[in-house]
Design a protein around this motif. Structure first.
Motif, PDB file in Angstrom:
ATOM      1  N   ALA A 183     -14.002  -0.116  -5.865  1.00  0.00           N
ATOM      2  CA  ALA A 183     -13.593  -0.720  -4.598  1.00  0.00           C
ATOM      3  C   ALA A 183     -13.355   0.365  -3.559  1.00  0.00           C
ATOM      4  CB  ALA A 183     -12.322  -1.548  -4.791  1.00  0.00           C
ATOM      5  N   PRO A 184     -13.422   0.014  -2.273  1.00  0.00           N
ATOM      6  CA  PRO A 184     -13.145   0.989  -1.212  1.00  0.00           C
ATOM      7  C   PRO A 184     -11.704   1.476  -1.268  1.00  0.00           C
ATOM      8  CG  PRO A 184     -14.218  -0.985  -0.341  1.00  0.00           C
ATOM      9  CD  PRO A 184     -13.806  -1.294  -1.740  1.00  0.00           C
ATOM     10  N   ASN A 185     -11.455   2.630  -0.692  1.00  0.00           N
ATOM     11  CA  ASN A 185     -10.081   3.122  -0.584  1.00  0.00           C
ATOM     12  C   ASN A 185      -9.254   2.164   0.274  1.00  0.00           C
ATOM     13  OD1 ASN A 185     -10.374   5.455  -2.113  1.00  0.00           O
ATOM     14  ND2 ASN A 185     -11.182   6.626  -0.391  1.00  0.00           N
ATOM     15  N   PRO A 186      -7.978   1.965  -0.086  1.00  0.00           N
ATOM     16  CA  PRO A 186      -7.202   2.709  -1.096  1.00  0.00           C
ATOM     17  C   PRO A 186      -7.282   2.122  -2.507  1.00  0.00           C
ATOM     18  CG  PRO A 186      -5.768   1.274   0.136  1.00  0.00           C
ATOM     19  CD  PRO A 186      -7.124   1.105   0.748  1.00  0.00           C
ATOM     20  N   LYS A 213     -17.500  -4.713  -2.537  1.00  0.00           N
ATOM     21  CA  LYS A 213     -18.020  -4.049  -1.359  1.00  0.00           C
ATOM     22  C   LYS A 213     -17.002  -4.137  -0.219  1.00  0.00           C
ATOM     23  CE  LYS A 213     -22.901  -4.797  -2.471  1.00  0.00           C
ATOM     24  NZ  LYS A 213     -24.194  -5.402  -2.009  1.00  0.00           N
ATOM     25  N   LYS A 214     -17.254  -3.367   0.815  1.00  0.00           N
ATOM     26  CA  LYS A 214     -16.296  -3.250   1.909  1.00  0.00           C
ATOM     27  C   LYS A 214     -15.967  -4.589   2.541  1.00  0.00           C
ATOM     28  CE  LYS A 214     -15.342  -0.562   6.091  1.00  0.00           C
ATOM     29  NZ  LYS A 214     -15.869   0.483   7.021  1.00  0.00           N
ATOM     30  N   VAL A 249     -10.690 -10.183   0.780  1.00  0.00           N
ATOM     31  CA  VAL A 249      -9.549 -10.326  -0.129  1.00  0.00           C
ATOM     32  C   VAL A 249      -8.257  -9.940   0.580  1.00  0.00           C
ATOM     33  CG1 VAL A 249      -8.520  -9.507  -2.274  1.00  0.00           C
ATOM     34  CG2 VAL A 249     -10.967  -9.961  -2.181  1.00  0.00           C
ATOM     35  N   LYS A 250      -8.299  -8.904   1.366  1.00  0.00           N
ATOM     36  CA  LYS A 250      -7.111  -8.479   2.120  1.00  0.00           C
ATOM     37  C   LYS A 250      -6.656  -9.572   3.075  1.00  0.00           C
ATOM     38  CE  LYS A 250      -5.219  -4.678   4.862  1.00  0.00           C
ATOM     39  NZ  LYS A 250      -4.515  -5.581   5.801  1.00  0.00           N
ATOM     40  N   LYS A 251      -7.607 -10.256   3.701  1.00  0.00           N
ATOM     41  CA  LYS A 251      -7.242 -11.359   4.587  1.00  0.00           C
ATOM     42  C   LYS A 251      -6.615 -12.509   3.804  1.00  0.00           C
ATOM     43  CE  LYS A 251      -8.974 -14.347   8.271  1.00  0.00           C
ATOM     44  NZ  LYS A 251      -8.176 -15.507   7.786  1.00  0.00           N
ATOM     45  N   ILE A 255     -10.295 -12.730  -7.424  1.00  0.00           N
ATOM     46  CA  ILE A 255     -11.115 -11.610  -6.970  1.00  0.00           C
ATOM     47  C   ILE A 255     -12.476 -11.662  -7.648  1.00  0.00           C
ATOM     48  CG2 ILE A 255     -11.313  -9.096  -6.876  1.00  0.00           C
ATOM     49  CD1 ILE A 255      -8.300  -8.922  -6.909  1.00  0.00           C
ATOM     50  N   ASP A 256     -13.520 -11.842  -6.857  1.00  0.00           N
ATOM     51  CA  ASP A 256     -14.893 -11.882  -7.368  1.00  0.00           C
ATOM     52  C   ASP A 256     -15.504 -10.491  -7.214  1.00  0.00           C
ATOM     53  OD1 ASP A 256     -17.560 -12.222  -7.933  1.00  0.00           O
ATOM     54  OD2 ASP A 256     -17.727 -14.128  -6.871  1.00  0.00           O
ATOM     55  N   ALA A 257     -15.625  -9.783  -8.326  1.00  0.00           N
ATOM     56  CA  ALA A 257     -16.188  -8.425  -8.306  1.00  0.00           C
ATOM     57  C   ALA A 257     -17.588  -8.388  -8.905  1.00  0.00           C
ATOM     58  CB  ALA A 257     -15.263  -7.456  -9.052  1.00  0.00           C
TER      59      ALA A 257
END
Length: 409
Positions: free
Chosen positions: A241-244, A208-209, A215-217, A189-191
């Motif tokens: 990070a965006p919700n959730p 960001k969104k 990451v979800k993909k 995860i690159d934050a």
């Protein structure tokens, strides 16, 4: 200092303090709030269990916060080269995770920040000279090595040019390891903030969104494997990070390995927690001052780890039974421990092991026999230890007198 600079400094300081308070509330202690009913029912249908064979077993390493500098403590680099030449060669991991702060990027007076190509060349040269990337998979990460980098295409983004992964991936990425019949996915995860800020505004990470969706993909593409292992630089409590949220994204998968906080100046040498979503979050002490690295293993679907110092040999990691304080009941097939026939211990040493033995509480010592290096095993009866907590002690003695005997509790 101008009023505007004072205001920004105060805001940054308040952000750091509030985050540290959150860390102390959230990472210092292990949480055991996960419902045991969450254990995956389908695991009960298999016939896998730890025995005396070196099967269904994978191990890897993590190192973090290298801070290679052209101004301070050049032994960070020489010791990293030793780590690559000797430690990695002895352990022979499937993967090495280098979780951010690879270079120091600070001015000589430590007050400013900028990219120094000499530091990045030092990092690249160490990996090249040691040949470590030939013998294992080296997964490095930028966080937060983008000081003063205006964009992903900025010529000052030296991570893209001098790291092992920067030229292959723009930001977050995944790596799939196929070992025997098992499949393991590592998701980084690159934050990093974009654009990269100056010090001290890099303390927090931001997803960001669009990066969150990416990451979800990566996670969706990894479904069906044996375990997903997350890694990054920032602890989750320092990632916006965006919700959730980032923790919810990790729910039901595997551990998250990070760095960044350097043991809070020595106040918290071990920052481990069980997230409410079921995954362990494990912050690793820095290489910069403490020369720490982490060995992790997945044995029959059960994750174990141990944080070690570069000079400490032999290296001992018990993979069965697992430390009761580090269980992930919503993720791991823990019933396999109760079905197991053998205690299983990984022992690594530059020299052959002359003697290895184990005992539980004050019971008699039992010899650990070499199954297939580096796995040592001893028969046991797990049903005797179903209730209560027990202390397991492992003793290992190398043949060469250069290293001391090692006892691990």
């Amino acid at each position: 200092m101008s009023l505007s600079k004072i205001t920004l400094f105060v805001l940054a300081t308040l952000a750091v303090i509030s985050t540290l308070v959150a860390k102390l509330q959230n990472i210092v202690h292990i949480s055991n709030d996960v419902e045991y009913d969450d254990i995956k029912v389908e695991y009960y249908q298999d016939d896998l269990y730890p025995n005396d064979k070196r099967q269904h077993l994978m191990w890897f390493l993590q190192v973090s916060d290298l801070h290679l500098s052209i101004f301070k403590d050049l032994s960070r680099g020489s010791d990293l080269k030793k780590f690559c030449n000797e430690t990695v060669s002895v352990i022979r991991p499937s993967v090495v995770l280098a979780t951010g702060d690879l270079v120091d990027s600070r001015t000589a007076d430590l007050l400013g920040s900028r990219q120094y190509v000499e530091e990045w060349r030092m990092y690249q040269q160490i990996l090249y000279d040691s040949g470590v990337t030939v013998n294992t998979t080296w997964l490095d990460f930028e966080d937060p090595d983008n000081f003063n980098v205006l964009s992903l295409d900025d010529k000052n983004d030296l991570y893209r040019k001098y790291s092992t992964q920067g030229g292959k991936h723009r930001r977050s990425y995944s790596y799939t390891l196929q070992q025997g019949t098992e499949t393991y996915t590592f998701i980084g995860i690159d934050a990093c903030m974009d654009p990269g800020p100056k010090r001290p505004f890099n303390f927090l990470g931001v997803l960001k969104k669009d990066e969150y969706s990416h990451v979800k993909k990566l996670l969706d593409d990894s479904r069906g494997g044996n375990m997903t292992i997350w890694f990054g630089h920032y602890p989750t409590s320092t990632i916006v990070a965006p919700n959730p949220g980032i923790r919810e994204l990790m729910k039901g998968t595997g551990p998250y390995l990070c760095g960044h906080l350097h043991t809070l100046g020595g106040m918290v040498p071990e920052m481990y927690t069980l997230q409410s979503t079921g995954a362990l979050e494990l912050e690793l002490a820095d290489w910069k001052d403490r020369r720490k690295y982490r060995i992790c293993a997945v044995d029959h679907g059960i994750f174990s780890f141990f944080d070690n110092h570069i000079e400490d040999w032999p290296l001992i990691l018990v993979t069965n039974p697992k430390d009761a304080m580090m269980l992930m009941p919503a993720i791991e097939p823990l019933y396999r421990v109760m079905k197991s026939t053998h205690i299983r211990v990984l022992i690594f040493s530059p020299y052959p092991i002359a003697l290895a033995k184990v005992k539980i509480n004050d019971d008699a010592w039992i010899e650990l026999k070499l199954s297939e290096a580096p796995l040592y095993v001893a028969k046991w009866e797990p049903l005797k230890y179903m209730e209560g907590l027990y202390t397991m002690t492992v003793y290992a003695k190398p043949k060469a007198c250069l290293y001391k005997d090692r006892i691990k509790h």
